[in-house]
Enzyme design. Structure first.
Site, short mmCIF file in Angstrom:
data_model
loop_
_atom_site.label_atom_id
_atom_site.label_comp_id
_atom_site.label_asym_id
_atom_site.label_seq_id
_atom_site.Cartn_x
_atom_site.Cartn_y
_atom_site.Cartn_z
N GLN A 1 0.02 -9.90 -6.32
CA GLN A 1 -0.43 -11.29 -6.35
C GLN A 1 0.31 -12.16 -7.37
O GLN A 1 -0.13 -13.27 -7.68
CB GLN A 1 -1.94 -11.33 -6.64
N THR B 1 0.84 -1.21 0.00
CA THR B 1 0.00 0.00 0.00
C THR B 1 0.86 1.25 0.00
O THR B 1 0.58 2.21 -0.72
CB THR B 1 -0.96 -0.01 1.21
N HIS C 1 4.57 -10.31 2.57
CA HIS C 1 3.74 -11.27 3.31
C HIS C 1 2.78 -12.04 2.41
O HIS C 1 2.11 -12.97 2.87
CB HIS C 1 2.99 -10.59 4.46
N ASN D 1 -6.93 -9.69 -7.02
CA ASN D 1 -6.84 -10.41 -5.75
C ASN D 1 -8.11 -11.15 -5.37
O ASN D 1 -8.09 -12.09 -4.59
CB ASN D 1 -6.47 -9.43 -4.62
N THR E 1 14.79 4.35 9.51
CA THR E 1 15.68 3.20 9.64
C THR E 1 15.07 1.97 8.96
O THR E 1 13.93 1.61 9.23
CB THR E 1 15.96 2.89 11.12
N CYS F 1 -7.78 -6.89 2.87
CA CYS F 1 -6.94 -5.72 3.14
C CYS F 1 -7.76 -4.46 3.29
O CYS F 1 -7.31 -3.36 2.99
CB CYS F 1 -5.91 -5.55 2.01
N SER G 1 4.55 -7.06 -2.10
CA SER G 1 4.39 -7.19 -0.64
C SER G 1 4.91 -8.54 -0.18
O SER G 1 4.47 -9.59 -0.66
CB SER G 1 2.92 -7.05 -0.26
#
Length: 375
Positions: A177, A70, A199, A149, A235, A321, A197
């Protein structure tokens, strides 16, 4: 528990967790520090960047790390808008992830842009020629997802990139995806930006990737200490970045075997769905191998999801999401699927970790619940 909601998120691969632990517990220094531990962390991060670039078919200097897809999407769309000049028109599809649709909606409110949403065909695929027909001299950006998705339908992202290559228009691909499901290589795909992404492919939550093609204008997204070559301060998440590189490697290396196996699982599910009077909303021949969107008329999607959950099986109603506020029905509505079928839809999304035994258990439970819940 049988987990079949992998388009929402995936389990962290054990070997990824093991690798990440080293950078939480041993080499945990700030990668921007100049002492030896800082240099060790920095080296690990840059080696991960290089590995990711190689796996995606690009240069390490074209890879930027973010906190999620995102954020990557926001960065790409807002950058394009910053460098649009006098142009105001954006072309996208009506089935994009809300990270794209709502960001463009915000940009319309703040920058008075014009948004054209091209609808999909009945099979959930947006035609490249329909997007091209909307392009004019006022167009500065096209944004298209590589894979939807909700249905798993593969969009003509590569074809569109070739058609847009010399038009002087920013082109962003939501590639979230794709990884571990279909090949995605930037040597073959022409675009200015691509978002990923971790994950979604058995990597850690909290790590996104933004690809920015060489010589593409890019504005700093977060200002501060000047990390990520002055473009995204803060960071860096070294454990997550190192874990992401390994997760990507595992996903790419297992792609062929995983695709073949999951397509066989999909055939098992489709057979059962048809036996119980259900409908498949996913275009099988033009979709990623892990995903099926199905409807069982007479059973609302959320009721079936909850009933399956009570049986120890997790599936989705659509995109997870959006903080439970949206059923993802807008995608099926855009496909002109009738309201009853849309309300009955659930999404099954597998990963390389799922087994045939789990799928056989799922279809047997689905048969039982379909008989019990239909009204």
């Amino acid at each position: 528990m049988i987990y079949l909601d992998n388009n929402a998120t995936t389990r962290l691969a054990p070997e990824v967790l093991e690798t990440m632990t080293r950078y939480y517990m041993q080499d945990y220094a700030n990668p921007n520090s100049i002492h030896s531990m800082g240099l060790t962390a920095s080296m690990a991060m840059e080696e991960a960047r290089e590995k990711i670039a190689n796996l995606l078919g690009t240069n390490p200097r074209e890879i930027f790390f973010t906190s999620c897809a995102t954020e990557s999407i926001n960065w790409a769309l807002r950058t394009a808008t910053s460098f649009r000049g006098n142009r105001k028109k954006v072309i996208t599809s009506s089935i994009e992830h809300k990270a794209v649709l709502n960001t463009l909606k915000d940009l319309k409110n703040t920058h008075n842009i014009e948004i054209i949403q091209v609808p999909p065909e009945r099979n959930g695929i947006v035609l490249a020629e329909k997007i091209l027909k909307e392009i004019d001299d006022n167009t500065y950006l096209v944004s298209l997802m590589a894979v939807n998705n909700v249905t798993g339908a593969i969009q003509p992202f590569e074809e569109l990139g070739n058609l847009l290559a010399k038009k002087g228009i920013f082109y962003h691909i939501d590639a979230v995806q794709t990884i571990g499901k279909i090949p995605f290589n930037l040597k073959k795909v022409t675009c200015d930006f691509a978002s990923f992404s971790a994950h979604k492919f058995h990597g850690p939550k909290g790590v996104g990737i933004l690809y920015v093609r060489k010589n593409t204008k890019l504005r700093p997204f977060i200002t501060g200490g000047g990390q990520e070559r002055g473009m995204r301060s803060g960071t860096q998440n070294v454990p997550g970045i190192v874990g992401t590189a390994l997760a990507l490697e595992l996903a790419v290396n297992s792609l062929e075997e995983t695709s073949t196996r999951l397509n066989q699982y999909r055939k098992i599910i489709i057979k059962t769905v048809k036996e119980i009077g259900g409908v498949v909303n996913t275009p099988f021949e033009h979709s990623i191998p892990n995903t099926l969107n199905i409807s069982i008329p007479g059973i609302r999607g959320e009721i079936l999801v909850n009933a399956l959950s009570d049986e120890g099986i997790c599936v989705g109603t659509s995109s997870a999401c959006s903080s439970r506020s949206d059923g993802g029905q807008y995608v099926l509505e855009a496909m002109k699927i009738n309201p009853e079928q849309t309300a009955s839809a659930i999404r099954i999304s597998m990963s390389r970790e799922n087994t045939e035994k789990e799928i056989l258990t799922f279809v047997n439970v689905l048969k039982k619940l379909a008989a019990a819940l239909k009204f």
